[in-house]
Design an enzyme around this catalytic site. Structure first.
Site, PDB file in Angstrom:
ATOM      1  N   GLU B  67       0.945  -1.110  -0.204  1.00  0.00           N
ATOM      2  CA  GLU B  67       0.227   0.290  -0.382  1.00  0.00           C
ATOM      3  C   GLU B  67       0.549   1.244  -0.067  1.00  0.00           C
ATOM      4  O   GLU B  67       0.900   2.099  -1.064  1.00  0.00           O
ATOM      5  CB  GLU B  67      -1.089   0.373   1.282  1.00  0.00           C
ATOM      6  CG  GLU B  67      -1.967  -1.022   1.115  1.00  0.00           C
ATOM      7  CD  GLU B  67      -2.120  -2.682   1.038  1.00  0.00           C
ATOM      8  OE1 GLU B  67      -1.098  -2.995   1.723  1.00  0.00           O
ATOM      9  OE2 GLU B  67      -2.785  -3.235   0.909  1.00  0.00           O
ATOM     10  N   HIS B 136     -11.272  -5.123   9.894  1.00  0.00           N
ATOM     11  CA  HIS B 136     -11.510  -4.601   8.325  1.00  0.00           C
ATOM     12  C   HIS B 136     -12.498  -3.925   8.517  1.00  0.00           C
ATOM     13  O   HIS B 136     -13.676  -3.843   7.769  1.00  0.00           O
ATOM     14  CB  HIS B 136     -11.973  -6.225   7.545  1.00  0.00           C
ATOM     15  CG  HIS B 136     -10.982  -7.015   6.893  1.00  0.00           C
ATOM     16  ND1 HIS B 136     -10.127  -6.891   7.331  1.00  0.00           N
ATOM     17  CD2 HIS B 136     -10.858  -7.186   5.220  1.00  0.00           C
ATOM     18  CE1 HIS B 136      -8.724  -7.660   7.002  1.00  0.00           C
ATOM     19  NE2 HIS B 136      -9.620  -7.745   5.276  1.00  0.00           N
TER      20      HIS B 136
END
Lengths: 327, 342
Positions: B67, B136
């Site tokens: 990322e 998440h």
């Protein structure tokens, strides 16, 4: 070694002298309070900077780090707006918004310096991605130090550059110290050898005080990138003469005097002057380069001195492309 | 008009943007295979992915799971001529790239004196409410609202998902899009032609005169449902969806609260320093004298998201918790202390 035109050799020495003179002046200005904050000088590392920047083409991109006055100078940026930026003037290359740690001159492909170690590496990688997608033949180079060589984002970037065959050069300026920490005490193995893990060439330039050695190594990497053959990691061994930042007094002898003396004897500007003399440059001509660099720095300081500080009314300018979005 | 899902509308906007400008590319994990359903045919998730065939590997790029490297490369690409759309899939993954978001994406234009433009969109989905556990389920948009230089959108309807994304791609500033998984399957009639919803303009989801509910993301349909419930009891509720959190449409919020005199702010993010806190402070600072009752925030509590469905479903604003807050502000006289609602 490639045969270089006399003009190119002369320009190499001139750019190294510019960096030396610019940073020596900046150091004095910090100590006298003329430059707010501090600066990180490239004194001692001029060969590595100029060898790399002159291997790039005018339209090629580069990103820098905290020790980065030399990078735009090496790429041909005029000194006045750089000096004005260090002082915080409205005529600075970043309008006084960036300062020493954030010089950028997009006109010469300098995409900016980063005060966060390693943080600007993926910026250059992205520029290389642009070149690849747009197929415009440009290459990109990221300057980073031995300290940044231990940041994870370097390896994320090397992996992406490798798998996408980006026209990219990872240029490690190994000046052997991350502030006070000797690189070998925090670095496992050899930095340049890490390239093998990413399927790209890793080149180590031991003679990093020799501008031609650096120029040749980086030129080969640039040619490889431009040919579409992907990225290269180049590690250049060098040494910074000054403290990590100007005004810093650590009170510990983390670098011994013998080591420093040995590196001072390999001063890149003195070495290259000797080489140029051996190539038929006259003493008068070589003295002239020195005088030119000093005069350019004098003019840059005069330009800065004559420039206004930014008005408070522009404080929010360039936060967003539209003024309305700034609160 | 054609019926589109929220997810299909995002895909349609991406396709339009890719067609309109060759500088637009899509990079991210699993974008080639259309795993998340926005690099496919459009209209709905079930449409077969054809972005890869249509635009090729040069413009549709799978990335490694990196990322920080992805976000930084997208920033560098945006600074040098591309207009990337970055699919970061889960919003929780943005933390991996925090340095790049805060120090490069947000700051480069300003600290380089305007030399850099940063036309890049970072899309991510907030998977809250779906029993995906604490790693998440994040709704991290408020912490990015605290970073000057970023623009932030949080669409709540298919039409806004399409129109806001087109504006985001056309923006020369970096835009973070926080999409709600809970809304993915929401469907409505959406213009299949190109259209743009301007950044920084709120939408009045429902008009009313007694109470203003400013609702964000999946709290919008919950607020509308609460308003409909309260209408049966004679309370007229106005629901404002800011749609863009930075820049925030302050005037739309202030106009509505000046009219109703009562404010509820509902959002799925944590309570402390959330968008609801910012909007509450804005109203308190600007039009305190218009208020007939204390402001109430309906948010997620300051705690991790538990996995068990019996625990998680109580964490976010619902039509019931929003309706309870509305009842409080209309039943109680102003200036009387009101317990904060969760």
């Amino acid at each position: 070694m490639a045969e270089l035109a006399r003009d190119t050799l002369r320009e190499m020495q001139l750019r190294m002298l510019r960096i030396r003179a610019f940073d020596e002046r900046a150091s004095k200005m910090v100590k006298r309070g003329h430059i707010p904050g501090t600066v990180h000088t490239s004194i001692g590392q001029e060969a590595q900077v100029v060898g790399a920047t002159m291997a790039l083409g005018t339209g090629d991109y580069m990103s820098g780090n905290h020790r980065s006055h030399g990078h735009p100078i090496g790429k041909g940026s005029p000194l006045g707006p750089l000096m004005a930026e260090l002082v915080g003037k409205a005529t600075g290359v970043c309008k006084g918004k960036g300062g020493s740690l954030h010089l950028a001159d997009f006109a010469v492909g300098s995409l900016g310096e980063s005060g966060i170690v390693g943080s600007s590496i993926p910026i250059a990688n992205g520029a290389a991605l642009s070149s690849k997608v747009l197929n415009n033949g440009k290459v990109a180079l990221a300057f980073f130090g031995d300290g940044a060589a231990n940041q994870g984002v370097l390896y994320e970037s090397m992996n992406m550059a490798g798998v996408w065959a980006l026209p990219m050069i990872f240029l490690c300026e190994n000046n052997q110290y991350a502030l006070s920490t000797p690189a070998h005490t925090v670095t496992s193995g050899i930095i340049s050898e890490r390239a093998a893990g990413f399927g790209m060439p890793g080149i180590k330039v031991e003679e990093g005080q020799d501008v031609l050695a650096v120029y040749d190594a980086v030129s080969a990497a640039v040619a490889r990138a431009r040919a579409g053959d992907g990225p290269t990691l180049v590690e250049v061994m060098t040494y910074r003469y000054n403290e990590h930042s100007e005004g810093l007094r650590l009170g510990t002898d983390y670098r011994n005097a013998d080591e420093r003396e040995a590196w001072l004897r390999k001063d890149p500007i003195v070495l290259f002057r000797q080489y140029l003399a051996s190539q038929g440059f006259s003493e008068e001509e070589l003295d002239g380069l020195q005088a030119t660099a000093l005069a350019e720095v004098d003019a840059a300081v005069a330009f800065s001195d004559a420039s206004p500080y930014p008005d408070l009314s522009v404080a929010f300018d360039d936060l967003y492309t539209d003024k309305e979005s700034a609160a | 008009m054609t019926v589109m899902s929220y997810l299909g509308a995002i895909g349609a906007a991406q396709r339009e943007a890719m067609d309109a400008d060759e500088r637009v590319i899509i990079i991210g994990e699993d974008v080639e295979a259309n795993v998340y359903g926005t690099t496919g045919g459009g209209k709905s998730r079930s449409d077969k992915g054809d972005f890869l065939q249509r635009y090729g590997k040069n413009r549709i790029r799978n990335t490694p799971i990196s990322e920080e490297g992805i976000v930084g490369a997208a920033a560098g690409a945006a600074m040098t001529g591309l207009r990337p759309i970055v699919d970061l899939s889960y919003s929780s993954f943005l933390y991996m790239a925090m340095d790049q978001f805060v120090n490069q994406v947000a700051k480069n234009r300003y600290m380089f004196g305007g030399q850099a433009s940063m036309p890049v969109v970072f899309r991510s989905a907030m998977f809250y409410g779906l029993n995906t556990g604490a790693h998440h389920s994040d709704r991290p948009y408020p912490m990015f609202m605290n970073v000057p230089g970023l623009k932030i959108i949080a669409p709540a309807t298919p039409a806004d998902a399409k129109g806001l994304l087109r504006s985001a791609v056309d923006s020369d500033d970096p835009v973070l899009s926080f999409e709600a998984c809970l809304l993915w399957s929401t469907k409505e009639d959406v213009d299949e032609n190109e259209f743009w919803v301007p950044l920084g303009v709120a939408r009045t989801a429902r008009e009313g005169t007694d109470v203003t509910v400013v609702a964000i993301s999946s709290s919008v349909p919950e607020a509308v449902a609460a308003a409909e419930e309260l209408a049966k009891e004679g309370v007229s509720v106005e629901v404002i969806d800011p749609r863009t959190l930075v820049p925030l449409d302050r005037n739309a919020i202030l106009r509505s609260v000046a009219k109703t005199g009562r404010l509820i702010v509902a959002e799925p993010a944590h309570r402390t320093c959330g968008a609801a806190a910012e909007i509450s402070a804005l109203v308190a600072e600007e039009i305190f004298d218009s208020l007939k009752a204390p402001i109430i925030r309906v948010t997620a509590p300051d705690m991790q998201i538990p996995f068990s469905p019996s625990l998680e479903k109580q964490m976010y604003p619902t039509r019931a918790t929003i309706a309870a807050a509305i009842r409080r502000v209309v039943d109680l006289p102003a200036l009387q202390p009101v317990a904060t609602a969760v």
